[in-house]
Design a protein around this motif. Structure first.
Motif, mmCIF file in Angstrom:
data_model
loop_
_atom_site.group_PDB
_atom_site.id
_atom_site.type_symbol
_atom_site.label_atom_id
_atom_site.label_comp_id
_atom_site.label_asym_id
_atom_site.label_seq_id
_atom_site.Cartn_x
_atom_site.Cartn_y
_atom_site.Cartn_z
ATOM 1 N N ASP A 1 0.866 -1.187 0.000
ATOM 2 C CA ASP A 1 0.000 0.000 0.000
ATOM 3 C C ASP A 1 0.897 1.230 0.000
ATOM 4 O O ASP A 1 1.787 1.351 0.834
ATOM 5 C CB ASP A 1 -0.872 0.024 1.267
ATOM 6 N N ARG B 1 1.018 5.709 -0.675
ATOM 7 C CA ARG B 1 0.207 6.926 -0.779
ATOM 8 C C ARG B 1 0.410 7.577 -2.125
ATOM 9 O O ARG B 1 1.526 7.694 -2.599
ATOM 10 C CB ARG B 1 0.664 7.910 0.320
ATOM 11 N N LYS C 1 -4.934 6.519 -1.026
ATOM 12 C CA LYS C 1 -4.337 5.192 -0.884
ATOM 13 C C LYS C 1 -4.250 4.541 -2.254
ATOM 14 O O LYS C 1 -5.206 4.522 -3.013
ATOM 15 C CB LYS C 1 -5.187 4.323 0.043
ATOM 16 N N LYS C 2 -3.069 4.025 -2.564
ATOM 17 C CA LYS C 2 -2.913 3.295 -3.817
ATOM 18 C C LYS C 2 -2.164 2.012 -3.494
ATOM 19 O O LYS C 2 -1.552 1.909 -2.441
ATOM 20 C CB LYS C 2 -2.062 4.119 -4.798
ATOM 21 N N SER C 3 -2.201 1.065 -4.408
ATOM 22 C CA SER C 3 -1.404 -0.132 -4.154
ATOM 23 C C SER C 3 -0.388 -0.303 -5.283
ATOM 24 O O SER C 3 -0.624 0.093 -6.417
ATOM 25 C CB SER C 3 -2.299 -1.360 -4.031
ATOM 26 N N SER D 1 1.784 -11.759 -0.963
ATOM 27 C CA SER D 1 0.352 -11.443 -1.009
ATOM 28 C C SER D 1 -0.385 -12.616 -1.647
ATOM 29 O O SER D 1 -1.494 -12.958 -1.269
ATOM 30 C CB SER D 1 0.113 -10.178 -1.835
#
Length: 565
Positions: A296, A298, A304-306, A347
């Motif tokens: 994650d 910013r 919020k971005k990934s 992930s």
């Protein structure tokens, strides 16, 4: 420079760093000083600027710049020359910019210090200089801070600072040693174009012979404070006279040298052996399946971005072989390695060690697992505890895993030091008493302490000189044969990959773009990206003739009577 001698005063007396060197640079000419760390090349160059560190002084000889003798000038008198007449691009882009000043402010400072433009025009000139140095969107970039720039961008900013006042001579001290080959090539092409247009003379300081040969017309080889050889670059590289230059040419990984030829010959022999040893060939130690890691981050407005740092990556490492993960900075190769080492949770996807899924292991089983997989980090300066003696550094993993008695551990440490060709007397010393190459040997000894089966080498030779790099690579090859180790080698340096890898996985922006045997990838790269990486290796296309022509014997010294081709 006429018979220049430079000495430092230390607690033990006077140390001569440069011992009577002569060197001439003509307007618009490019000259490279080559030599390993400690040969005196940076000291010689810094004396021209009057910026010798600590107690360094020019004890003899003359430095004449543009007809003026500038040898004994005071600091105040030297200010007339610094920046406006002689520019500098320093070595480490990470530490040479002020972290609390915007990039534009730092370029503006060099303009103001040298009274180059009127106050009202400074802003426009800063943007122009940054554009010149190859930074896109320069106006916006000028308002950013160094930590918002990548290594390559910081290096461009330093080039803008160095050339801001249009100096007659630019000293470039290892200007690209910390950068990826593709970024390095772009920056050097750019620097070459800029200096040619401005008629600036360039003095390169580098330990990479391939880079020197490709970028400089004239080469000066320094060894222990003396110039051992100088002349036109290609002439020296194709016909090195001095045994030290011959050793450097033989060790330079970037050159299409005898090493790659002998590696190919060895490859043909080993192909016959592989047929006999097929069983071992197929045994897999690590299998990585569809590995993905999302962070994650910013966005520019705090949204919020990934970020997919690793995106669906799969590969297999076989026993006794070397797999290289290759790509530019930010391609996700270190993140992938950290997941293999179980230092980061994937992930998605799985890592198997000899068929066991690592994510199913309990804490205790993982601790046991650590014995089988060890790591050697990139920076030998940061990965050893400065408060621990060398003995304690190597003994620590043995103590942690409760291996043997104190006496057994002492014997094991002594064996490990022998293994990495370090004297046993080193046990009592501390990391700060060792050179970079010696520290890296200690880091390898520590990684081998628990008799692992897999070593993850994260840019393990990128911080080292070519001669030292060559020694460490040979050491790793010998240890691999002797102990049947498997290596996962992470690097951006394709010249090194060519030399040591059996299989290559090329990564770009988190994904695998190409994989295959090293021979296939180098002989016939399928992707433009891989081709770019290979073609960016400095000096790769300079033909040097064979080792026998260079008069080199097996041990890397000069053969008898081999001074001429």
């Amino acid at each position: 420079m006429k018979d220049v001698k430079i000495a430092f005063t230390s607690s033990t007396g006077i140390v001569e760093a440069v011992r009577g060197i002569n060197m001439t640079i003509y307007p618009g000419q490019s000259v490279a000083i080559v030599g390993e760390s400690g040969s005196g090349k940076s000291t010689a160059a810094m004396s021209i600027l009057g910026l010798l560190p600590g107690t360094g002084t020019v004890t003899d000889g003359q430095i004449i710049f543009d007809g003026e003798d500038i040898t004994g000038l005071s600091d105040k008198q030297m200010q007339k020359y610094r920046g406006s007449e002689i520019g500098l691009v320093p070595q480490d882009p990470m530490s040479n910019l002020n972290p609390v000043w915007r990039i534009g402010t730092q370029v503006a400072e060099s303009l103001k210090a040298n009274n180059v433009v009127k106050g009202s025009e400074v802003g426009a000139r800063v943007t122009e200089l940054l554009e010149e140095a190859g930074l896109p969107d320069a106006e916006r970039r000028a308002k950013q801070y160094p930590h918002e720039f990548s290594g390559g961008m910081r290096q461009r900013a330093l080039i803008a600072v160095g050339l801001a006042a249009r100096p007659k001579l630019l000293i470039a001290d290892e200007p690209t040693s910390a950068l990826d080959v593709t970024v390095q090539k772009r920056i050097l092409d750019h620097l070459e174009g800029l200096t040619r247009d401005l008629g600036t003379a360039v003095l390169f300081i580098t330990h990479d012979l391939g880079l020197a040969a490709e970028r400089a017309e004239h080469l000066v080889v320094m060894h222990r404070g003396r110039i051992v050889e100088s002349g036109p670059s290609l002439q020296i590289l194709r016909n090195p006279q001095h045994p030290y230059t011959q050793r450097l040419v033989k060790a330079a990984p970037s050159l299409a040298s005898s090493r790659i030829q002998s590696a190919l010959a060895a490859g043909e022999q080993s192909a016959e052996l592989v047929a006999k040893g097929d069983v071992q060939e197929t045994e897999e130690v690590i299998r990585v399946e569809n590995l993905t890691r999302i962070f994650d981050v910013r966005g520019s407005r705090g949204d919020k971005k990934s970020l997919r740092a690793v995106d669906d990556v799969s590969f297999t490492l076989r026993r006794g072989s070397t797999l290289a993960l290759v790509g530019e900075s930010g391609s996700g190769k270190s993140t992938a390695a950290n997941m293999v080492l179980n230092l980061l949770e994937p992930s998605e996807g799985k890592v198997f060690y000899k068929g066991t899924d690592l994510s199913t292991l309990s804490g205790k089983e993982l601790f046991e697992m650590r014995r089988k997989m060890q790591v050697v980090f990139q920076n030998p300066y940061g990965s050893l505890d400065p408060m621990y003696s060398i003995y304690k550094c190597i003994e620590e993993p043995l103590a942690l895993h409760k291996v043997g008695t104190r006496k057994d551990r002492e014997a094991r440490v002594a064996d490990l030091l022998d293994m990495v060709a370090m004297p046993r007397s080193a046990m009592r010393r501390f990391p700060n008493e060792l050179s970079g190459g010696q520290r890296q040997r200690i880091a390898i000894a520590r990684a081998l302490a628990l008799k692992p089966e897999v070593l993850v080498l994260d840019e393990a030779v990128s911080a080292l000189d070519v001669l030292v790099q060559n020694q460490i690579i040979q050491l790793l090859a010998e240890l691999q044969d002797e102990l049947d180790l498997s290596y996962l080698f992470i690097t951006h340096d394709l010249a090194v990959v060519r030399q040591i890898a059996d299989e290559v996985v090329v990564m770009k922006q988190g994904a695998v773009v190409e994989q295959g045997t090293a021979d296939e990838i180098f002989a016939n790269p399928q992707q433009d990206y891989t081709r770019d990486l290979i073609e960016s290796v400095p000096g790769l296309n300079i033909e040097l003739g064979t080792g026998s022509q260079l008069g080199l014997t097996e041990d890397g010294g000069a053969g008898a009577g081999s001074t001429r081709v």
